[in-house]
Design a protein around this motif. Structure first.
Motif, PDB file in Angstrom:
ATOM      1  N   ARG A 139       0.835  -1.209   0.000  1.00  0.00           N
ATOM      2  CA  ARG A 139       0.000   0.000   0.000  1.00  0.00           C
ATOM      3  C   ARG A 139       0.868   1.257   0.000  1.00  0.00           C
ATOM      4  N   HIS A 140       1.988   1.190   0.722  1.00  0.00           N
ATOM      5  CA  HIS A 140       2.920   2.329   0.716  1.00  0.00           C
ATOM      6  C   HIS A 140       3.468   2.546  -0.695  1.00  0.00           C
ATOM      7  N   HIS A 141       3.724   1.459  -1.401  1.00  0.00           N
ATOM      8  CA  HIS A 141       4.173   1.547  -2.800  1.00  0.00           C
ATOM      9  C   HIS A 141       3.120   2.253  -3.656  1.00  0.00           C
ATOM     10  N   HIS A 142       1.864   1.819  -3.518  1.00  0.00           N
ATOM     11  CA  HIS A 142       0.768   2.448  -4.282  1.00  0.00           C
ATOM     12  C   HIS A 142       0.689   3.952  -3.977  1.00  0.00           C
ATOM     13  N   ASN A 143       0.772   4.298  -2.697  1.00  0.00           N
ATOM     14  CA  ASN A 143       0.654   5.699  -2.294  1.00  0.00           C
ATOM     15  C   ASN A 143       1.818   6.536  -2.820  1.00  0.00           C
ATOM     16  N   LEU A 144       3.029   5.963  -2.785  1.00  0.00           N
ATOM     17  CA  LEU A 144       4.194   6.688  -3.299  1.00  0.00           C
ATOM     18  C   LEU A 144       4.086   6.902  -4.811  1.00  0.00           C
ATOM     19  N   LYS A 145       3.578   5.909  -5.534  1.00  0.00           N
ATOM     20  CA  LYS A 145       3.418   6.054  -6.983  1.00  0.00           C
ATOM     21  C   LYS A 145       2.419   7.155  -7.309  1.00  0.00           C
ATOM     22  N   GLU A 146       1.342   7.229  -6.526  1.00  0.00           N
ATOM     23  CA  GLU A 146       0.373   8.306  -6.738  1.00  0.00           C
ATOM     24  C   GLU A 146       1.005   9.663  -6.442  1.00  0.00           C
ATOM     25  N   GLU A 147       1.789   9.720  -5.367  1.00  0.00           N
ATOM     26  CA  GLU A 147       2.474  10.961  -5.012  1.00  0.00           C
ATOM     27  C   GLU A 147       3.475  11.353  -6.092  1.00  0.00           C
ATOM     28  N   GLU A 148       4.177  10.364  -6.612  1.00  0.00           N
ATOM     29  CA  GLU A 148       5.144  10.628  -7.685  1.00  0.00           C
ATOM     30  C   GLU A 148       4.455  11.179  -8.930  1.00  0.00           C
ATOM     31  N   ASN A 149       3.296  10.634  -9.278  1.00  0.00           N
ATOM     32  CA  ASN A 149       2.555  11.117 -10.446  1.00  0.00           C
ATOM     33  C   ASN A 149       2.104  12.563 -10.272  1.00  0.00           C
ATOM     34  N   VAL A 150       1.730  12.915  -9.040  1.00  0.00           N
ATOM     35  CA  VAL A 150       1.343  14.303  -8.760  1.00  0.00           C
ATOM     36  C   VAL A 150       2.524  15.235  -8.994  1.00  0.00           C
ATOM     37  N   TYR A 151       3.691  14.862  -8.466  1.00  0.00           N
ATOM     38  CA  TYR A 151       4.888  15.693  -8.639  1.00  0.00           C
ATOM     39  C   TYR A 151       5.295  15.780 -10.111  1.00  0.00           C
ATOM     40  N   LYS A 152       5.173  14.669 -10.843  1.00  0.00           N
ATOM     41  CA  LYS A 152       5.550  14.678 -12.259  1.00  0.00           C
ATOM     42  C   LYS A 152       4.626  15.571 -13.072  1.00  0.00           C
ATOM     43  N   ASN A 153       3.344  15.571 -12.746  1.00  0.00           N
ATOM     44  CA  ASN A 153       2.400  16.444 -13.449  1.00  0.00           C
ATOM     45  C   ASN A 153       2.710  17.916 -13.166  1.00  0.00           C
ATOM     46  N   ARG A 154       3.042  18.219 -11.909  1.00  0.00           N
ATOM     47  CA  ARG A 154       3.406  19.594 -11.566  1.00  0.00           C
ATOM     48  C   ARG A 154       4.719  19.995 -12.245  1.00  0.00           C
ATOM     49  N   LEU A 155       5.643  19.050 -12.320  1.00  0.00           N
ATOM     50  CA  LEU A 155       6.919  19.328 -12.980  1.00  0.00           C
ATOM     51  C   LEU A 155       6.720  19.582 -14.461  1.00  0.00           C
ATOM     52  N   GLN A 156       5.845  18.792 -15.088  1.00  0.00           N
ATOM     53  CA  GLN A 156       5.577  18.991 -16.518  1.00  0.00           C
ATOM     54  C   GLN A 156       4.980  20.371 -16.767  1.00  0.00           C
ATOM     55  N   LYS A 157       4.148  20.830 -15.856  1.00  0.00           N
ATOM     56  CA  LYS A 157       3.574  22.174 -15.991  1.00  0.00           C
ATOM     57  C   LYS A 157       4.666  23.230 -15.972  1.00  0.00           C
ATOM     58  N   CYS A 158       5.622  23.079 -15.039  1.00  0.00           N
ATOM     59  CA  CYS A 158       6.733  24.038 -14.945  1.00  0.00           C
ATOM     60  C   CYS A 158       7.589  24.027 -16.203  1.00  0.00           C
ATOM     61  N   ILE A 159       7.862  22.819 -16.724  1.00  0.00           N
ATOM     62  CA  ILE A 159       8.675  22.702 -17.941  1.00  0.00           C
ATOM     63  C   ILE A 159       7.973  23.352 -19.125  1.00  0.00           C
ATOM     64  N   ASP A 160       6.661  23.151 -19.236  1.00  0.00           N
ATOM     65  CA  ASP A 160       5.901  23.740 -20.337  1.00  0.00           C
ATOM     66  C   ASP A 160       5.940  25.263 -20.303  1.00  0.00           C
ATOM     67  N   ILE A 161       6.235  25.816 -19.141  1.00  0.00           N
ATOM     68  CA  ILE A 161       6.302  27.275 -19.017  1.00  0.00           C
ATOM     69  C   ILE A 161       7.691  27.803 -19.359  1.00  0.00           C
ATOM     70  N   VAL A 162       8.741  27.135 -18.855  1.00  0.00           N
ATOM     71  CA  VAL A 162      10.097  27.680 -19.015  1.00  0.00           C
ATOM     72  C   VAL A 162      10.797  27.212 -20.281  1.00  0.00           C
ATOM     73  N   PHE A 163      10.465  26.004 -20.776  1.00  0.00           N
ATOM     74  CA  PHE A 163      11.148  25.497 -21.970  1.00  0.00           C
ATOM     75  C   PHE A 163      10.283  24.411 -22.595  1.00  0.00           C
ATOM     76  N   PRO A 164       9.163  24.774 -23.228  1.00  0.00           N
ATOM     77  CA  PRO A 164       8.209  23.784 -23.729  1.00  0.00           C
ATOM     78  C   PRO A 164       8.759  22.894 -24.834  1.00  0.00           C
ATOM     79  N   GLU A 165       9.830  23.334 -25.515  1.00  0.00           N
ATOM     80  CA  GLU A 165      10.367  22.556 -26.629  1.00  0.00           C
ATOM     81  C   GLU A 165      11.296  21.431 -26.175  1.00  0.00           C
ATOM     82  N   PHE A 166      11.646  21.416 -24.884  1.00  0.00           N
ATOM     83  CA  PHE A 166      12.674  20.491 -24.405  1.00  0.00           C
ATOM     84  C   PHE A 166      12.292  19.968 -23.021  1.00  0.00           C
ATOM     85  N   ASN A 167      12.370  18.639 -22.839  1.00  0.00           N
ATOM     86  CA  ASN A 167      11.886  18.053 -21.588  1.00  0.00           C
ATOM     87  C   ASN A 167      12.931  17.249 -20.820  1.00  0.00           C
TER      88      ASN A 167
END
Length: 384
Positions: A139-167
């Motif tokens: 269950r801790h694994h499941h929860n960490l994966k969900e938390e990781e997905n949240v951070y990755k989505n937020r990170l993608q938002k930041c990247i799309d703002i500062v350098f959308p052509e490169f990830n």
């Protein structure tokens, strides 16, 4: 048989003793502390009865019952765990309008006092307590994966703002934005391309990257740069934690040596998660019970002359078990011709993709039940 109902609390618990044959309350509800002294007090009160004539019941809720459960199991008492919804429903069925810890102990005894065919509890054993550790880890694994997905989505938002052509995260973690890359000396950028190790390589040359940065439509934002740095660090930390957890889960899986690992598509993690969520398979007398527990049984609604033709799954029971099953069903379908044929059959009957998946999940659970009951290895030839 003496029934002992225990109402669990954070700092103290309550218990009462009922004679199953007469329904008489032998010992009125009494409190005891959630510590060694309190546990010893409970044992002193019940030690006059033979252990094989005692059935102890408590709600399987939260985590406050773990220490007491382990303590009683180590002393070889028979302990039954009850779904809190069951005791709540039982109280309402009896017209109860009052809920308190003392009355709940009697209510738990009433739940224990049900015929074997209709029993609303499950017996837990000493050897099954190891599954609690495995359940916590998966269950801790499941929860960490969900938390990781949240951070990755937020990170993608930041990247799309500062350098959308490169990830590429390695570069952005170092420089933060397209503007910083454009203003950085080319020799410094070249050093980033010399990093050895595993992972995807940067497809651009240093010169081409610098040129892209100069023409980027990205916005220079110090706030986004800081977020990229912090979010990347959070993701890397979670990935390290997942590696540590998965290593321990694999150790448990090898120790379990379960036959369900012989099913193509089931990994050490998914197999351990399924076993831990199901618990002791002897608590189930037929496959439909674990299908119901997983919350993947289709709803059936019928009233008078109306019979609903299209219904969803119940989604009752363990959400973690249900999540694991739907995560692995595609690999199982992909790696097993029998499941693939069954999936295609449901599609040809007009079922949607998700509905066909649900049929395959229920088929998988029936197979898992059979393998665990008979300790047989999976043989696709027997499914034809």
């Amino acid at each position: 048989m003496k029934l002992i109902g225990i109402d669990i609390g954070k700092n103290k618990h309550f218990f009462c003793i009922m004679d199953q044959q007469t329904g008489e309350i032998i010992s009125q509800p009494v409190s005891f502390s959630n510590d060694k002294e309190g546990f010893d007090f409970l044992v002193q009160k019940i030690k006059s009865y033979p252990k094989d004539s005692i059935l102890i019941g408590m709600e399987d809720t939260g985590h406050y019952h773990f220490a007491l459960l382990k303590y009683l199991l180590d002393l070889q008492y028979t302990v039954a765990l009850i779904n809190p919804k069951t005791t709540d429903f039982n109280r309402k069925m009896q017209g109860g309008i009052t809920k308190n810890d003392k009355l709940d102990t009697i209510n738990i005894c009433d739940v224990l006092d049900t015929p074997e065919r209709k029993k609303q509890y499950r017996i837990t054993k000493v050897n099954s307590f190891d599954l609690y550790e495995q359940k916590q880890l998966t269950r801790h694994h499941h929860n960490l994966k969900e938390e990781e997905n949240v951070y990755k989505n937020r990170l993608q938002k930041c990247i799309d703002i500062v350098f959308p052509e490169f990830n590429n995260l390695n570069i952005l973690k170092m420089f933060g934005s397209a503007e910083n890359i454009a203003n950085t000396d080319i020799r410094t950028i070249r050093k980033c391309f010399e990093i050895e190790g595993r992972g995807n390589r940067i497809s651009l040359t240093p010169e081409r990257l610098k040129e892209c940065a100069r023409s980027s439509i990205g916005i220079s934002s110090s706030a986004e740069v800081i977020q990229i740095k912090h979010l990347t660090a959070q993701i890397e930390l979670i990935e390290e934690q997942l590696t540590e957890i998965d290593k321990k889960i694999e150790e448990f899986s090898i120790q379990n040596n379960s036959p369900i690992l012989s099913i193509p598509g089931i990994s050490h993690f998914s197999g351990t998660s399924i076993l831990a969520e199901l618990g002791d398979i002897s608590n189930y007398s037929k496959p439909s019970q674990i299908i119901k527990f997983a919350g993947v049984a289709p709803l059936h609604y019928e009233s008078s002359q109306f019979n609903a033709q299209h219904t969803a799954i119940t989604k009752k029971g363990s959400k973690y078990l249900r999540k694991t099953l739907y995560q692995i069903i595609l690999p199982v379908i992909r790696h097993n011709p029998v499941f693939n044929k069954y999936y295609q059959l449901k599609i040809s009957q007009g079922k949607g993709h998700r509905c066909a998946q649900g049929h395959c999940v229920r088929k998988l659970l029936r197979i898992i039940y059979h393998l665990l009951k008979t300790n047989q290895q999976f043989d696709p030839q027997l499914l034809r």
